[in-house]
Design a protein around this motif. Structure first.
Motif, short mmCIF file in Angstrom:
data_model
loop_
_atom_site.label_atom_id
_atom_site.label_comp_id
_atom_site.label_asym_id
_atom_site.label_seq_id
_atom_site.Cartn_x
_atom_site.Cartn_y
_atom_site.Cartn_z
N GLY A 138 -4.49 13.91 3.82
CA GLY A 138 -5.66 13.49 2.43
C GLY A 138 -5.00 13.06 1.80
N ASP A 139 -6.01 12.40 0.68
CA ASP A 139 -5.93 10.81 0.14
C ASP A 139 -4.22 10.81 -0.42
OD1 ASP A 139 -8.51 10.32 1.12
OD2 ASP A 139 -8.99 10.18 -1.18
N LYS A 140 -4.02 9.56 -0.50
CA LYS A 140 -2.59 9.44 -1.33
C LYS A 140 -2.52 7.79 -2.15
CE LYS A 140 0.09 11.31 2.63
NZ LYS A 140 -0.97 11.63 3.08
N THR A 141 -2.26 8.60 -3.77
CA THR A 141 -2.58 7.87 -4.86
C THR A 141 -1.51 7.12 -5.63
OG1 THR A 141 -5.32 7.93 -4.60
CG2 THR A 141 -4.02 6.68 -6.39
N ALA A 142 -1.25 5.82 -5.55
CA ALA A 142 -0.53 5.62 -7.07
C ALA A 142 -1.42 4.74 -7.69
CB ALA A 142 0.66 4.84 -6.89
N ARG A 143 -0.80 5.07 -9.34
CA ARG A 143 -2.36 4.46 -10.19
C ARG A 143 -1.54 3.10 -10.61
NH1 ARG A 143 -6.91 6.49 -9.27
NH2 ARG A 143 -6.89 9.03 -9.78
N ASP A 144 0.03 2.62 -10.19
CA ASP A 144 0.09 1.64 -10.42
C ASP A 144 -0.70 0.29 -10.98
OD1 ASP A 144 2.51 2.95 -11.77
OD2 ASP A 144 3.12 3.31 -10.08
N SER A 145 -0.75 -0.61 -11.30
CA SER A 145 -1.14 -2.14 -10.96
C SER A 145 -0.60 -3.20 -10.80
CB SER A 145 -2.23 -1.96 -12.24
OG SER A 145 -1.42 -2.13 -13.36
N GLY A 146 -0.70 -3.93 -9.80
CA GLY A 146 0.10 -5.13 -10.10
C GLY A 146 -0.06 -6.90 -9.87
N SER A 147 -0.07 -7.75 -9.95
CA SER A 147 -0.31 -8.68 -10.05
C SER A 147 -0.02 -9.34 -9.26
CB SER A 147 -0.20 -9.63 -11.85
OG SER A 147 1.04 -9.44 -11.74
N LYS A 148 0.78 -9.32 -8.87
CA LYS A 148 1.45 -10.28 -7.59
C LYS A 148 0.65 -10.32 -6.37
CE LYS A 148 4.83 -11.83 -9.47
NZ LYS A 148 5.32 -12.70 -9.90
N PRO A 149 0.58 -10.96 -5.95
CA PRO A 149 -0.80 -11.60 -4.85
C PRO A 149 0.29 -11.51 -3.44
CG PRO A 149 -0.01 -14.16 -5.08
CD PRO A 149 0.92 -12.35 -6.19
N LEU A 150 -1.00 -10.48 -2.27
CA LEU A 150 -0.36 -10.13 -1.08
C LEU A 150 -0.23 -11.41 0.05
CD1 LEU A 150 -0.46 -7.94 1.42
CD2 LEU A 150 -2.45 -8.19 1.83
N LYS A 151 1.61 -11.05 0.21
CA LYS A 151 1.71 -12.65 1.05
C LYS A 151 1.34 -12.25 2.50
CE LYS A 151 3.46 -14.81 -2.41
NZ LYS A 151 2.67 -15.89 -3.24
N ASN A 152 1.42 -11.18 3.34
CA ASN A 152 1.02 -10.58 4.71
C ASN A 152 1.30 -9.38 4.79
OD1 ASN A 152 1.44 -11.50 7.51
ND2 ASN A 152 3.50 -11.35 7.59
N ILE A 153 0.48 -9.18 6.18
CA ILE A 153 0.30 -7.76 6.60
C ILE A 153 0.94 -8.35 7.78
CG2 ILE A 153 -1.13 -5.75 7.57
CD1 ILE A 153 -3.16 -6.43 4.58
N THR A 154 1.62 -7.07 8.38
CA THR A 154 2.49 -6.92 9.70
C THR A 154 2.43 -5.30 9.60
OG1 THR A 154 4.48 -6.18 8.81
CG2 THR A 154 4.22 -8.42 9.34
N THR A 155 2.39 -5.38 11.29
CA THR A 155 3.02 -4.04 11.98
C THR A 155 3.87 -3.41 12.68
OG1 THR A 155 0.85 -4.46 14.39
CG2 THR A 155 0.31 -3.27 12.01
N GLY A 156 4.71 -2.03 13.15
CA GLY A 156 5.35 -1.68 14.51
C GLY A 156 5.01 -0.51 14.86
N ARG A 157 5.26 0.06 16.25
CA ARG A 157 5.49 1.06 16.61
C ARG A 157 6.79 1.20 16.64
NH1 ARG A 157 3.53 -0.61 22.51
NH2 ARG A 157 5.29 -2.20 22.10
N HIS A 158 6.79 2.86 16.01
CA HIS A 158 7.75 3.77 16.12
C HIS A 158 8.09 4.97 17.27
CE1 HIS A 158 9.93 1.17 12.34
NE2 HIS A 158 8.26 1.09 12.38
N ALA A 159 8.61 5.53 17.06
CA ALA A 159 8.66 7.05 18.01
C ALA A 159 8.08 7.88 17.70
CB ALA A 159 10.32 7.56 17.97
N CYS A 160 7.50 8.51 16.67
CA CYS A 160 6.91 8.63 16.00
C CYS A 160 6.05 8.73 15.36
CB CYS A 160 7.39 9.78 14.76
SG CYS A 160 9.00 10.89 15.88
N TYR A 161 5.87 7.44 15.07
CA TYR A 161 4.04 6.64 14.17
C TYR A 161 4.20 5.12 13.95
CZ TYR A 161 8.73 5.76 11.52
OH TYR A 161 9.40 5.31 10.95
#
Length: 191
Positions: A48-71
């Motif tokens: 199901g959807d997951k949400t946190a309503r807090d807002s931010g003002s700092k910009p996104l710097k990077n997006i990375t990914t990784g492989r783990h045993a279960c996810y």
């Protein structure tokens, strides 16, 4: 004799239960060299959807990914952010670019849409801080060989939020965590 047999069977089952949980702590913390058992991989996160309503003002710097045993894991680096990060993550039937509404095809059996309350540009100057292009795969992210992740697409950075489409193998359980100034989205390999 019957009581002795029953007691012995109970001890054997109790011992099996303890042995079955011995590897769980290592799997939960991702310790190297510990092969997870089927019971060690949590699927209690739900889809199901997951949400946190807090807002931010700092910009996104990077997006990375990784492989783990279960996810498989996607990490949004919002350098210098303090406090709680805002987000909305959930499955959608189609991925539409925020602002324009244009359809962006995303490969995989299901689409997880991620909104992070961080623009991909500097609010002060308007200059990009993350080089994502609408409808294109995420720059620098290679998910070849991942068990769950099948595709990534940048949606938009609109009104202080960045939108990403994550193509996954199927509608699987996921969780959203925060670690310092990073927002983490984990998608389980199985139910």
């Amino acid at each position: 004799m019957r009581r002795l047999t029953t007691a012995a069977a109970a001890l054997v089952l109790a011992g099996a239960g303890l042995a079955g949980t011995a590897g769980t702590a290592g799997a939960a913390t991702g310790q190297a060299g510990k092969a997870p058992t089927a019971t060690a991989c949590s699927t209690v996160w739900g889809s199901g959807d997951k949400t946190a309503r807090d807002s931010g003002s700092k910009p996104l710097k990077n997006i990375t990914t990784g492989r783990h045993a279960c996810y498989d894991r996607m990490v949004f680096d919002i350098g210098g952010a303090t406090g709680k990060l805002g987000y909305h993550v959930g499955y959608v039937s189609a991925f539409h670019q925020d602002g324009s509404g244009d359809l962006i095809p995303v490969g995989g059996g299901a689409i997880l849409q991620v909104y992070v309350n961080a623009p991909s540009y500097s609010p002060a100057t308007g200059k990009p801080t993350y080089p994502g292009k609408a409808g294109q795969p995420l720059p620098g992210v290679n998910i070849a060989g991942y068990k769950t992740f099948k595709d990534t697409r940048f949606g938009a950075s609109f009104e202080g939020q960045t939108q990403v489409g994550l193509g996954v193998r199927a509608k699987l359980p996921f969780r959203v965590l925060q670690s310092g100034d990073r927002l983490i989205v984990d998608v389980a390999h199985t139910w």
